[in-house]
Write an enzyme that holds these catalytic residues in place. Structure first.
Site, PDB file in Angstrom:
ATOM      1  N   ARG A   1      -5.351   6.710  12.379  1.00 14.86           N
ATOM      2  CA  ARG A   1      -4.693   8.017  12.268  1.00 14.86           C
ATOM      3  C   ARG A   1      -5.590   9.114  12.774  1.00 14.86           C
ATOM      4  O   ARG A   1      -6.772   8.728  13.221  1.00 14.86           O
ATOM      5  CB  ARG A   1      -4.723   8.292  10.561  1.00 14.86           C
ATOM      6  CG  ARG A   1      -5.888   8.450   9.889  1.00 14.86           C
ATOM      7  CD  ARG A   1      -6.034   8.734   8.462  1.00 14.86           C
ATOM      8  NE  ARG A   1      -7.258   8.526   7.999  1.00 14.86           N
ATOM      9  CZ  ARG A   1      -7.777   8.363   6.735  1.00 14.86           C
ATOM     10  NH1 ARG A   1      -6.932   8.506   5.673  1.00 14.86           N
ATOM     11  NH2 ARG A   1      -8.950   8.287   6.401  1.00 14.86           N
TER      12      ARG A   1
ATOM     13  N   HIS B   1     -11.641  28.138 -12.903  1.00 15.74           N
ATOM     14  CA  HIS B   1     -12.257  29.435 -13.027  1.00 15.74           C
ATOM     15  C   HIS B   1     -13.273  29.653 -12.221  1.00 15.74           C
ATOM     16  O   HIS B   1     -13.438  30.648 -11.454  1.00 15.74           O
ATOM     17  CB  HIS B   1     -12.542  29.734 -14.582  1.00 15.74           C
ATOM     18  CG  HIS B   1     -13.037  30.954 -14.961  1.00 15.74           C
ATOM     19  ND1 HIS B   1     -14.399  31.139 -14.978  1.00 15.74           N
ATOM     20  CD2 HIS B   1     -12.329  32.185 -15.205  1.00 15.74           C
ATOM     21  CE1 HIS B   1     -14.796  32.394 -15.058  1.00 15.74           C
ATOM     22  NE2 HIS B   1     -13.614  33.219 -15.403  1.00 15.74           N
TER      23      HIS B   1
ATOM     24  N   MET C   1      -4.223   6.938  -3.255  1.00 18.29           N
ATOM     25  CA  MET C   1      -4.161   5.634  -2.698  1.00 18.29           C
ATOM     26  C   MET C   1      -3.938   4.299  -3.750  1.00 18.29           C
ATOM     27  O   MET C   1      -5.016   4.116  -4.308  1.00 18.29           O
ATOM     28  CB  MET C   1      -5.260   5.259  -1.608  1.00 18.29           C
ATOM     29  CG  MET C   1      -5.183   6.293  -0.471  1.00 18.29           C
ATOM     30  SD  MET C   1      -3.802   6.462   0.071  1.00 18.29           S
ATOM     31  CE  MET C   1      -3.608   4.835   1.021  1.00 18.29           C
TER      32      MET C   1
ATOM     33  N   ARG D   1       0.808  -1.209  -0.105  1.00 15.54           N
ATOM     34  CA  ARG D   1      -0.064   0.011  -0.012  1.00 15.54           C
ATOM     35  C   ARG D   1       0.801   1.214  -0.020  1.00 15.54           C
ATOM     36  O   ARG D   1       2.064   1.170   0.610  1.00 15.54           O
ATOM     37  CB  ARG D   1      -0.717   0.074   1.259  1.00 15.54           C
ATOM     38  CG  ARG D   1      -1.549  -1.043   1.503  1.00 15.54           C
ATOM     39  CD  ARG D   1      -2.669  -0.779   2.781  1.00 15.54           C
ATOM     40  NE  ARG D   1      -3.209  -1.992   3.339  1.00 15.54           N
ATOM     41  CZ  ARG D   1      -4.521  -2.106   3.145  1.00 15.54           C
ATOM     42  NH1 ARG D   1      -5.342  -1.196   2.534  1.00 15.54           N
ATOM     43  NH2 ARG D   1      -5.133  -3.207   3.609  1.00 15.54           N
TER      44      ARG D   1
ATOM     45  N   GLY E   1      -6.750  11.103  -3.438  1.00 17.20           N
ATOM     46  CA  GLY E   1      -6.658  10.852  -4.702  1.00 17.20           C
ATOM     47  C   GLY E   1      -5.592   9.875  -5.331  1.00 17.20           C
ATOM     48  O   GLY E   1      -5.640   9.685  -6.560  1.00 17.20           O
TER      49      GLY E   1
ATOM     50  N   TYR F   1      -1.109  45.311  14.923  1.00 22.29           N
ATOM     51  CA  TYR F   1      -2.421  45.009  14.550  1.00 22.29           C
ATOM     52  C   TYR F   1      -2.873  44.497  13.022  1.00 22.29           C
ATOM     53  O   TYR F   1      -2.132  44.997  12.064  1.00 22.29           O
ATOM     54  CB  TYR F   1      -3.611  46.062  15.194  1.00 22.29           C
ATOM     55  CG  TYR F   1      -3.710  47.266  14.063  1.00 22.29           C
ATOM     56  CD1 TYR F   1      -4.304  47.469  12.978  1.00 22.29           C
ATOM     57  CD2 TYR F   1      -2.687  48.426  14.367  1.00 22.29           C
ATOM     58  CE1 TYR F   1      -4.256  48.671  12.047  1.00 22.29           C
ATOM     59  CE2 TYR F   1      -2.475  49.690  13.639  1.00 22.29           C
ATOM     60  CZ  TYR F   1      -3.225  49.585  12.350  1.00 22.29           C
ATOM     61  OH  TYR F   1      -3.514  50.633  11.630  1.00 22.29           O
TER      62      TYR F   1
ATOM     63  N   CYS G   1      -4.033  46.915   6.655  1.00 26.64           N
ATOM     64  CA  CYS G   1      -5.684  47.122   6.474  1.00 26.64           C
ATOM     65  C   CYS G   1      -6.083  46.627   5.107  1.00 26.64           C
ATOM     66  O   CYS G   1      -7.197  46.871   4.551  1.00 26.64           O
ATOM     67  CB  CYS G   1      -5.989  48.548   6.472  1.00 26.64           C
ATOM     68  SG  CYS G   1      -5.185  49.814   5.526  1.00 26.64           S
TER      69      CYS G   1
ATOM     70  N   SER H   1       0.296  51.957   7.727  1.00 27.34           N
ATOM     71  CA  SER H   1      -0.527  50.686   7.988  1.00 27.34           C
ATOM     72  C   SER H   1      -0.611  50.254   6.397  1.00 27.34           C
ATOM     73  O   SER H   1      -0.357  51.022   5.333  1.00 27.34           O
ATOM     74  CB  SER H   1      -1.895  51.246   7.924  1.00 27.34           C
ATOM     75  OG  SER H   1      -2.911  50.295   7.708  1.00 27.34           O
TER      76      SER H   1
HETATM   77  C1  PEP Z   1      -4.872  48.715  -0.057  1.00 22.82           C
HETATM   78  O1  PEP Z   1      -4.656  49.096  -0.987  1.00 22.82           O
HETATM   79  O2  PEP Z   1      -4.511  47.767   0.477  1.00 22.82           O
HETATM   80  C2  PEP Z   1      -5.943  49.549   0.768  1.00 22.82           C
HETATM   81  C3  PEP Z   1      -6.306  49.097   1.893  1.00 22.82           C
HETATM   82  O3  PEP Z   1      -6.422  50.426   0.237  1.00 22.82           O
HETATM   83  P1  PEP Z   1      -7.570  50.204  -0.727  1.00 22.82           P
HETATM   84  O4  PEP Z   1      -8.040  48.959  -0.898  1.00 22.82           O
HETATM   85  O5  PEP Z   1      -8.488  51.102  -0.529  1.00 22.82           O
HETATM   86  O6  PEP Z   1      -6.984  50.630  -2.190  1.00 22.82           O
END
Ligand code: PEP
Ligand code: MG
Length: 892
Positions: A338, A454, A104, A93, A102, A864, A844, A776
C-alpha cells in the site's frame, strides 16, 4: 441487490476499486495484474459486509459465489481446502477502504483440522513440528478473533509449555510439545465456547469471514472511526488468500519493507526480516528481527527479486510503498502493499523528490502534503540526539514539545506554576474541574481517552502540548508507574504532543527549521527546507485565494508579511485599548457629559493614529482592514462585583465615596447578562457619539501622513456586528464625511465594508451589499450565533461529550460547519455579489487558518482568507491544494 457480484478473484480487481474491495484487496489485485508473485485468492466485497451487518446474515447468493471462487482457487492450487492428504490452507483477513489499525482481524491457517494436520506435515516433507505449530496458531487466532476466547489463556499456556521445557523461545518447542499444546488449546477453546474446535474446513472459513464482518462494529473500530472521521457505513472487505509459509525452516521467513524511509523520506532499503516465522510474529515482536539488508546474505536470490519488485511498485504507484512478504523455501511471495504512511517531514521530502525524479507533477506533489503536516513542521521539536529514555507512548493529541515537573492535580499545577515552575499535569483523564491546572501547565499527559477526549480538545483549543491515552501509565496518588519505572511528583518528564512519546527527564527543544526559513533566517543545507520551498512556491503560483493575516501591531504585521501574508484581513482595534489605555476607554464609556466624552476621545486620537501608522507602514502597498472597535462591554468596565463590595464596605465604615457610588450606579446600568449579545460592535458606535468618528479620523490621518512620506497605505474600514443595512448606512455616512474631509487631495483611497457575523446579516446580504464595498465573514460570531453556542464557554464545558456522541466530528469553532454556518456564508456571498458583482469577499474568523475550512472558502468563491500570522503558511498551502484538488485518488 439481486444478481450483485459479491466476490472477486484477485485477477479480477485493481487498485481503483478500494471502496468495493478494501485497500488490502484492491492492492493484492493490482499486484496480481502486475504479474508479481501473489498467492492466489479472492475478495468478498464491502457491500457484502454492509448487507450482512444490516440483516445479520449473508446476502442471497454470497455463499454460492464463495463456493465457486473457492473451487476455482482449489483448481489453481491443485489442492482442496483442509484435505486430509494434501490440504489447501487459507488466510482470512479484513481490509477496509481506509487503513484501520484498530480493527484488523486476521486468521491464518484456516483449513487445518485433526485430519489435515498430518497431511500438512507430509506435504512439508515430514516436518511435523511445522504442522503442529501451524495448527496451534490457528486455534489460538481463531479462538481469539472469531470466538472471543481471552487471548492471554493461549499465551499463558504457550509460556508454560516453554517454561516446562526450559526454552526461551518458541522455536525450541518440538513437534510433541506443540501437539500437546494443541490439545491444551482445544480444551481452552471448548471451555469458553461450549463446543469443540470446528473440524469442518468450510465451516471454519465461514465463521472467520463472519467474524471479520462483525469486527467492523467492534468497539475499538467504532472509536477509531469516530476519531479519524471515517464514515460508519463503509464496511470491510474480506480477503481469502492461499497460505504460504514462512515458518518452514531456515530457508523461509517473513518481513516488511518500505521503498523509502517513512521517517525521513530518504531513498534506500528499509525494513525488517524474521526467518522461520509467520507474519504475526514480526508484529508481535516475539523474536528480534534483523535488518532487511541481512537478507542479501541469507537469501541473495529472493533479496534481488524483492528489490526489483519494490522498484516496480514504487514506479507503478508513484509513491512510497510499504510491503509485506513471505519467503517459503526460497520462493518469494508478496502478501501486501500500500502507499505507505509517513511522517510530515517525509511527506514533503518524498513529494519533492518524486517531482525531481519526474515521477509526479507539482500539482500531485501539492496534493500529497497537507496543511496539518506543515503545521507539525512549524512546532518546536525535541532534540533527540542524546537519545533520551522513552517512558511510554500515548496519542499525540496536541502538538508541541514540553518539559516540566510531573504534578498530579490541577491545584498543585497551579500552585507550582505560580512559583515559576514548569509543570506537566498528569491525570488519568481530565474533566472541567482541571481547567485551571491545564492552563497553568506546559503540557498535559493522560492515561485514558483519545483525540477527542476532554484533555485533547481543551489542550488543542488553548495550544497546550498534550499526550493522551498513554494507557500503560498506572497512576496512584502523586506518582505513576510505567514499564517498571516510577515517576513521583516533582520528577521531570517531557511530552511530545506530535509523536505521543513521553520521556524521562528534560529534553532540549530545537526550533523549527521551517519557521526559520519562513522568517528569512539563514538555514543550513536542508532537504526539508528545499522541499517546503518547492511545494510552497507551487501553492502560491496555483492558488486563487489570497491570504491575509489578523494582526493588531506593526510587529505582528511584519512577521506575518515575512510568512507570506498579502495584507491584513482583521485588525481588532479593541486590542489596542488594553493595558494603560483601558482607563481611557472606561472613561469614555461611562462619561455622563459631552465634555468628559470629548476629552476622552481627544486623548485617544493620537494614540490610535500612531497605532495605524505602524500598521500601514508594515503593510505598505497591501490592504489593511481596520475594524472599528468591538469590545464585549464587560471587558472594558470595572468588575461589578468588586465595585459593589468596595462601596458596601466603605458604607459600613462610614467612609462613603460619592464618585465610587456613582461609578457603581453607571456600571450597574450598563451591566449585561449576555455581553456577547449586548452593546458591542456597531451598536456601541451608534450609542456613543464620536467613538467611531475618532477611529475613522485616526485611520485616515495615519494614511494621509504615510502617503505624504511616499508610501502606499491602503486602509479598509470595517464595521462589526452589523445585522441590518440601516446600521451600516448610518456609520458609512459618518465615515464618508470624515474621510472626504481628511483625505482631501492626498490620493489616499479608503474602502468601507462590513463584517458578516450576525445570521441576519447573512440572510439580508443583498440589502447590506448596497452599502458595503466588501464583506468579511466573522465566522467566530457566525458560529456562536448560528449554533447558539457561547464561544467562551462551550468548548471546555461540554464539547468533549458532543464529540464522543458523534454529534459533530470536530468543534464547529475549529472547522467550518459546512451545512449550517457554511450555508449562511454561501447565501451571503451569492446574494451580495448578485447586487454588487465587484464586492470583495473574505473571512477573518479563526476558520481562515483551518485547512478543511480553507477548501470550503475556495469553493464558495471568496477572494481571501485571513488568519493569525503563524497559520499564514498553512493557509497558503491549503489554498493551493484547494485549487488543484480533484477526485484524484492520490489526494489525501
Ligand atoms: C468573528 O466573529 O469571527 C471575528 C473575526 O470577530 P471577533 O472574533 O473579534 O468577534
Ligand atoms: Mg466577531
Amino acid at each position: 441487490m439481486a444478481g450483485e457480484k459479491y466476490v472477486y478473484d484477485f485477477s479480477e480487481g485493481h487498485k481503483g476499486l478500494k471502496e468495493l474491495l478494501g485497500g488490502k484487496g484492491a492492492n493484492l489485485a493490482e499486484m496480481t495484474r502486475l504479474g508479481l508473485p501473489v498467492p492466489a485468492g479472492f475478495i468478498v466485497t464491502t457491500r457484502a459486509c454492509q448487507a450482512y451487518l444490516a440483516t445479520g446474515h449473508n446476502p442471497d447468493g454470497l455463499d454460492a459465489e464463495i463456493d465457486e471462487h473457492l473451487a476455482a482457487l482449489e483448481r489453481t492450487m491443485g489442492r482442496r481446502l483442509g484435505d486430509a492428504e494434501d490440504p489447501l490452507l487459507v488466510s482470512v483477513r479484513s481490509g477496509a477502504a481506509f487503513s484501520m489499525p484498530g480493527m484488523m482481524e486476521t486468521v491464518l491457517n484456516v483449513g487445518l483440522t485433526d485430519a489435515s494436520v498430518t497431511g500438512l506435515a507430509a506435504q512439508a516433507g515430514g516436518n511435523e513440528r511445522f504442522a503442529w505449530d501451524s495448527y496451534r496458531r490457528l486455534i489460538q487466532m481463531f479462538g481469539k478473533t472469531v470466538c472471543d476466547v481471552p487471548g492471554e489463556e493461549f499465551s499463558d499456556a504457550l509460556e508454560e509449555a516453554k517454561k516446562a521445557k526450559g526454552a526461551t523461545d518458541d522455536l525450541h518447542l518440538d513437534a510433541a510439545d506443540l501437539r500437546a499444546l494443541v490439545d491444551r488449546f482445544k480444551r481452552i477453546f471448548a471451555k469458553h465456547t461450549g463446543y469443540d474446535f470446528p473440524q469442518d474446513p468450510r465451516e471454519q472459513m465461514r465463521l472467520a469471514m463472519e467474524a471479520v464482518f462483525r469486527s467492523w462494529n467492534a468497539e475499538r473500530a467504532v472509536l477509531y472511526r469516530r476519531q479519524e472521521r471515517i464514515p460508519a457505513d463503509l464496511g470491510t472487505a474480506v480477503n481469502v488468500c492461499s497460505m504460504v509459509f514462512g515458518n518452514l525452516g531456515a530457508d523461509s521467513g517473513t518481513g516488511v519493507a518500505f521503498t523509502r524511509d517513512p521517517a525521513s523520506g530518504s531513498q534506500g532499503i528499509y525494513g525488517d526480516y524474521l526467518s522461520n516465522a509467520q507474519g504475526e510474529d514480526v508484529v508481535a515482536g516475539i523474536r528480534n528481527t534483523v535488518p532487511l539488508e541481512d537478507l542479501k546474505r541469507l537469501d541473495p536470490k529472493s533479496y534481488e527479486e524483492l528489490l526489483a519488485i519494490m522498484a516496480k511498485l514504487e514506479g507503478h504507484y508513484r509513491d512510497l510503498c510499504d510491503i509485506e512478504f513471505t519467503i517459503e523455501r526460497g520462493k518469494l511471495w508478496m502478501l501486501q502493499t500500500r502507499v505507505g504512511k509517513r511522517t510530515a517531514a517525509a511527506a514533503f521530502r518524498i513529494a519533492a523528490q518524486l517531482v525531481d525524479e519526474g515521477m509526479i507533477t507539482l500539482d500531485e506533489a501539492l496534493r500529497r502534503v497537507s496543511g496539518a503536516q506543515l503545521a507539525q513542521l512549524m512546532f518546536p521539536r525535541f532534540d533527540l540526539s542524546a537519545d533520551p529514555a522513552v517512558l511510554t507512548k500515548g496519542i499525540g493529541a496536541s502538538p508541541g514539545a514540553a518539559s516540566g515537573r510531573a504534578v498530579f492535580s490541577a491545584a498543585r499545577a497551579a500552585e507550582l506554576a505560580a512559583e515559576g515552575e514548569d509543570v506537566i499535569l498528569v491525570r488519568r483523564e481530565t474533566n472541567p474541574e482541571d481547567l485551571a491546572g491545564m492552563i497553568a501547565a506546559r503540557g498535559i499527559l493522560t492515561a485514558r481517552g483519545g483525540k477527542t477526549s476532554h484533555a485533547a480538545v481543551v489542550a488543542r483549543g488553548m495550544g497546550r502540548t498534550c499526550v493522551c491515552g498513554a494507557d500503560q501509565l498506572e497512576i496512584s496518588g502523586t506518582r505513576f508507574t510505567v514499564n517498571g519505572q516510577t515517576v513521583a511528583e516533582g520528577d521531570v518528564i517531557s511530552v511530545d504532543g506530535t509523536t505521543g512519546r513521553v520521556y524521562l527527564g528534560s529534553v532540549p527543544v530545537r526550533p523549527s527549521e521551517v519557521v526559520q526559513y519562513f522568517e528569512g533566517d539563514m538555514v543550513e543545507e536542508s532537504t526539508l527546507v528545499d522541499a517546503v520551498h518547492t511545494i510552497m512556491g507551487h501553492a502560491d503560483a496555483t492558488r486563487r485565494l489570497a491570504v491575509r493575516t489578523n494582526a493588531d501591531t506593526g510587529e505582528d504585521a511584519a512577521r506575518a508579511r515575512r510568512f507570506g501574508a498579502e495584507g491584513i484581513g482583521l485588525c481588532r482595534t479593541e486590542h489596542m485599548f488594553l493595558g494603560d489605555r483601558k482607563e481611557l476607554v472606561e472613561r469614555l464609556i461611562l462619561s455622563s457629559t459631552e465634555s468628559a466624552r470629548n476629552d476622552a476621545l481627544a486623548a485617544l486620537l493620537p494614540l490610535q493614529r500612531a497605532d495605524f501608522v505602524d500598521l500601514f507602514r508594515a503593510m505598505d502597498g497591501l490592504p489593511v482592514t481596520v475594524r472599528l472597535i468591538d469590545p464585549p462591554l464587560h471587558e472594558f468596565l470595572p468588575s461589578l462585583e468588586e465595585l459593589a463590595v468596595n462601596v458596601a464596605v466603605a458604607r459600613e465604615r462610614g467612609e462613603e465615596n460619592a464618585e465610587e457610588a456613582q461609578l457603581l450606579d453607571a456600571v450597574r446600568r450598563m451591566h449585561e447578562q449576555n455581553p456577547m449579545l449586548g452593546l458591542r460592535g456597531v451598536r456601541l458606535g451608534l450609542v456613543i457619539p464620536g467613538l467611531f468618528a475618532m477611529q475613522v479620523r485616526a485611520i485616515t490621518e495615519a494614511a494621509v501622513q504615510l502617503a505624504g512620506e511616499g508610501l502606499n497605505p491602503r486602509p479598509e474600514i470595517m464595521v462589526p456586528l452589523v445585522g441590518a443595512v440601516q446600521e451600516l448606512e448610518m456609520v458609512r455616512q459618518e465615515c464618508e464625511q470624515i474621510v472626504a474631509e481628511v483625505v482631501a487631495d492626498s490620493g489616499v483611497e479608503i474602502l468601507i465594508g462590513t463584517m458578516i457575523e450576525v445570521p441576519r446579516a447573512a440572510l439580508t446580504a443583498g440589502q447590506i451589499a448596497e452599502a458595503a464595498d466588501f464583506f468579511s465573514f466573522g465566522t467566530n460570531d457566525l458560529t456562536q450565533m448560528g449554533w447558539g453556542f457561547s464561544r467562551d464557554d462551550v468548548e471546555g464545558a461540554f464539547f468533549w461529550r458532543y464529540l464522543e456522541l458523534g454529534i459533530f466530528g470536530i468543534s464547529p469553532f475549529e472547522s467550518i460547519d459546512r451545512d449550517g454556518v457554511g450555508r449562511l456564508i454561501r447565501i451571503a456571498a451569492e446574494e451580495g455579489r448578485a447586487v454588487r458583482p465587484e464586492l470583495k469577499l473574505g473571512v477573518c474568523g479563526e476558520h481562515g487558518g483551518d485547512p478543511e475550512s480553507v477548501h470550503f472558502f475556495h469553493e464558495v468563491g471568496l477572494d481571501y482568507v485571513s488568519c493569525s500570522p503563524f497559520r499564514v503558511p498553512v493557509a497558503r498551502l491549503e489554498a493551493g491544494r484547494a485549487a488543484v484538488t480533484s477526485e484524484d485518488s492520490d489526494s489525501r
